[in-house]
Design a protein around this motif. Structure first.
Motif, PDB file in Angstrom:
ATOM      1  N   HIS A   1      -1.074   1.992 -15.055  1.00  0.00           N
ATOM      2  CA  HIS A   1      -0.559   2.735 -13.901  1.00  0.00           C
ATOM      3  C   HIS A   1       0.131   1.746 -12.976  1.00  0.00           C
ATOM      4  N   SER A   2       1.467   1.830 -12.877  1.00  0.00           N
ATOM      5  CA  SER A   2       2.237   0.865 -12.091  1.00  0.00           C
ATOM      6  C   SER A   2       3.255   1.609 -11.238  1.00  0.00           C
ATOM      7  N   PRO A   3       2.799   2.207 -10.149  1.00  0.00           N
ATOM      8  CA  PRO A   3       3.671   3.031  -9.324  1.00  0.00           C
ATOM      9  C   PRO A   3       4.482   2.216  -8.333  1.00  0.00           C
ATOM     10  N   SER A   4       5.452   2.872  -7.752  1.00  0.00           N
ATOM     11  CA  SER A   4       6.197   2.308  -6.628  1.00  0.00           C
ATOM     12  C   SER A   4       6.640   3.479  -5.759  1.00  0.00           C
ATOM     13  N   THR A   5       7.279   3.167  -4.654  1.00  0.00           N
ATOM     14  CA  THR A   5       7.880   4.231  -3.863  1.00  0.00           C
ATOM     15  C   THR A   5       9.048   4.836  -4.634  1.00  0.00           C
ATOM     16  N   ALA A   6       9.373   6.078  -4.318  1.00  0.00           N
ATOM     17  CA  ALA A   6      10.412   6.790  -5.062  1.00  0.00           C
ATOM     18  C   ALA A   6      11.762   6.085  -4.955  1.00  0.00           C
ATOM     19  N   ASP A   7      12.046   5.501  -3.796  1.00  0.00           N
ATOM     20  CA  ASP A   7      13.360   4.872  -3.637  1.00  0.00           C
ATOM     21  C   ASP A   7      13.545   3.696  -4.577  1.00  0.00           C
ATOM     22  N   LEU A   8      12.440   2.980  -4.912  1.00  0.00           N
ATOM     23  CA  LEU A   8      12.557   1.836  -5.807  1.00  0.00           C
ATOM     24  C   LEU A   8      12.803   2.249  -7.257  1.00  0.00           C
ATOM     25  N   LYS A   9      12.576   3.505  -7.576  1.00  0.00           N
ATOM     26  CA  LYS A   9      12.889   3.986  -8.936  1.00  0.00           C
ATOM     27  C   LYS A   9      14.360   4.367  -9.072  1.00  0.00           C
TER      28      LYS A   9
ATOM     29  N   THR B   1       0.822  -1.215   0.000  1.00  0.00           N
ATOM     30  CA  THR B   1       0.000   0.000   0.000  1.00  0.00           C
ATOM     31  C   THR B   1       0.848   1.254   0.000  1.00  0.00           C
ATOM     32  N   GLU B   2       2.112   1.126   0.407  1.00  0.00           N
ATOM     33  CA  GLU B   2       2.999   2.307   0.347  1.00  0.00           C
ATOM     34  C   GLU B   2       3.318   2.672  -1.103  1.00  0.00           C
ATOM     35  N   TRP B   3       3.102   1.750  -2.042  1.00  0.00           N
ATOM     36  CA  TRP B   3       3.311   2.048  -3.457  1.00  0.00           C
ATOM     37  C   TRP B   3       2.131   2.835  -4.016  1.00  0.00           C
TER      38      TRP B   3
ATOM     39  N   THR C   1      14.849   7.374 -14.703  1.00  0.00           N
ATOM     40  CA  THR C   1      14.215   6.076 -14.493  1.00  0.00           C
ATOM     41  C   THR C   1      12.708   6.173 -14.282  1.00  0.00           C
ATOM     42  N   GLN C   2      12.160   7.379 -14.140  1.00  0.00           N
ATOM     43  CA  GLN C   2      10.708   7.510 -14.080  1.00  0.00           C
ATOM     44  C   GLN C   2      10.062   7.067 -15.392  1.00  0.00           C
ATOM     45  N   TYR C   3      10.857   6.952 -16.463  1.00  0.00           N
ATOM     46  CA  TYR C   3      10.359   6.508 -17.765  1.00  0.00           C
ATOM     47  C   TYR C   3      10.478   4.993 -17.941  1.00  0.00           C
ATOM     48  N   LYS C   4      11.074   4.298 -17.007  1.00  0.00           N
ATOM     49  CA  LYS C   4      11.277   2.861 -17.185  1.00  0.00           C
ATOM     50  C   LYS C   4       9.967   2.099 -17.018  1.00  0.00           C
TER      51      LYS C   4
END
Length: 449
Positions: free
Chosen positions: A318-326, A73-75, A285-288
């Protein structure tokens, strides 16, 4: 004269009969009449009169959203994802079976997801099930049947590693087993189509250069996997849907399959239609995402296929994650999570490019409302039509917006669209005739049929 709950008077509205002036009458949360002219004789307890620069669209439908709750849920989460959807004119989403923990591959996993979603959704939400090795072996497919009976809209499968351990990918034999079982009860399979053998033979993704990442996910991986999906659908007769098509090299295969009567549909995504590999900065990497954003020439071919009707719909993935994982600090495309966050801005992104290419708002509705509704098998959605749910997006197609990732409702401030200047603002979104209140979630959980 019948007295309605709500009248919407629009000098411009996109209906199944094209763009025209209408008065839409709403009662009991449904559209009960679409009357010609914005000044039609009708009575309502409330009225919404659109401004001169506004157009009434049906609520958009996004059948490819990773909400990730529970477990990650943090993603993202149902509260934040559905707020973002509403702000983007999307009134219905269908949630993917991963990256939640547990994934939606069992009835228990589906129940867990529904339990956390129930009081948190600002738009309507349906669910895909998942086809994984555990439920796609001969004699071991009963969980697929059980999920179908629980009302999932179909089954997501990967042909290459998904990126999370709890959602495994199918071998060709397992794909065939799953499709035979799904076809037996009249369901459909939706497939992430990249061939693992081709990926294993490609250079490993590494470093900050986007060209190196692109080389790690070649066109041939999509081409080979889509060929497998087509041939398995041809043999089993099971409806198959190709997810997030990025490579135009597969379009002739798809065209031939359609001509042959193979039950096949195809989607693409805003980022494949609006972004291009040549313009992605080093380390961005936000484009990956996987499959990857490809060349501008490839993008042109996708647009041609979309306008010709070979591609059925446009959805966000829409496939988000936390910023650190990017891995934004290192910009390493080899280690960063792959996924684009774009749920809230999908309409504006696509419309900006579509109008430049001569497309109309009627085309947008076909791609982003009618198409996803048809592919997912939703009822009462995707069109301003008598009997449908009174779901609407009121948009100002000529208004310019500048995307500020800090102002998006997505849980994490990471997006490939940050800073982009786009055309088309969603001003108001209505669900079953009521303007969506982001502080009072009123969405429904949907089931097939």
């Amino acid at each position: 004269m019948t007295h309605h709950d709500l009248l919407i008077r629009a000098a411009r509205a996109v209906t199944p009969d094209g763009e025209r002036a209408v008065t839409v009458a709403v009662s009991g949360g449904r559209t009960v009449a679409v009357l010609p002219g914005a000044d039609a004789a009708a009575s309502g307890a409330r009225e919404i009169v659109l401004a001169g620069d506004e157009v009434l669209l049906p609520g958009l439908v996004d059948s490819h959203v990773h909400v990730n709750e529970p477990g990650r849920t943090e993603w993202e989460g149902f509260a934040s994802a559905t707020r973002a959807a509403a702000l983007g004119g999307v009134t219905t989403i269908v949630d993917m079976p991963l990256n939640s923990v547990p994934p939606t591959t069992t009835v228990e996993g589906l129940a867990a997801k529904r339990a956390v979603a129930r009081a948190r959704v600002s738009v309507d939400v349906g669910f895909w099930g998942g086809a994984v090795p555990e439920n796609s072996q001969p004699g071991e497919t009963k969980e697929l049947t059980a999920l179908h009976e629980q009302g999932v809209y179909g089954f997501k499968a990967f042909l290459s590693p998904s990126g999370v351990d709890e959602f495994g990918h199918l071998s060709p034999t397992e794909l065939a087993t799953a499709m035979e079982a799904i076809g037996a009860f009249g369901g459909q399979i939706i497939v992430h189509a990249e061939d693992p053998g081709v990926l294993d033979g490609a250079p490993a993704a590494h470093g900050r250069d986007y060209a190196d990442f692109l080389a790690s996910r070649p066109d041939e991986a999509e081409h080979a996997a889509i060929a497998l999906v087509i041939e398995t659908a041809r043999r089993t007769g099971t409806r198959a849907h190709v997810l997030h098509l990025s490579s135009a090299s597969a379009l002739p295969l798809i065209s031939q399959a359609r001509a042959d009567g193979v039950p096949l549909t195809v989607e693409t995504c805003p980022h494949y239609l609006t972004l291009a590999a040549e313009t992605i900065p080093a380390g961005a990497t936000q484009y990956k995402c996987c499959p990857p954003i490809r060349s501008s020439a490839n993008r042109d071919l996708l647009w041609r296929a979309l306008m010709d009707g070979l591609i059925d719909c446009v959805v966000s993935d829409h496939s988000p994650s936390t910023a650190d994982l990017k891995d934004l600090d290192t910009g390493d495309f080899g280690t960063a999570w792959g996924g684009v966050s774009g749920l809230q801005v999908g309409f504006s992104a696509v419309w900006t490019e579509a109008r430049r290419r001569g497309a109309t708002l009627s085309d947008m509705v076909r791609w982003m409302a009618e198409g996803p509704t048809r592919v997912a098998g939703l009822r009462g959605k995707g069109a301003i039509a008598e009997g449908n749910d009174a779901d609407f997006a009121i948009v100002a197609p000529d208004e310019t917006i500048r995307v500020d990732v800090r102002e998006l409702a997505h849980k994490n401030p990471v997006s490939a669209y940050d800073g982009a200047e786009l055309q088309g603002r969603v001003r108001r979104t209505l669900l079953r005739g009521a303007e969506i209140d982001l502080d009072q979630p009123s969405g429904h959980l949907l089931t097939r049929d």
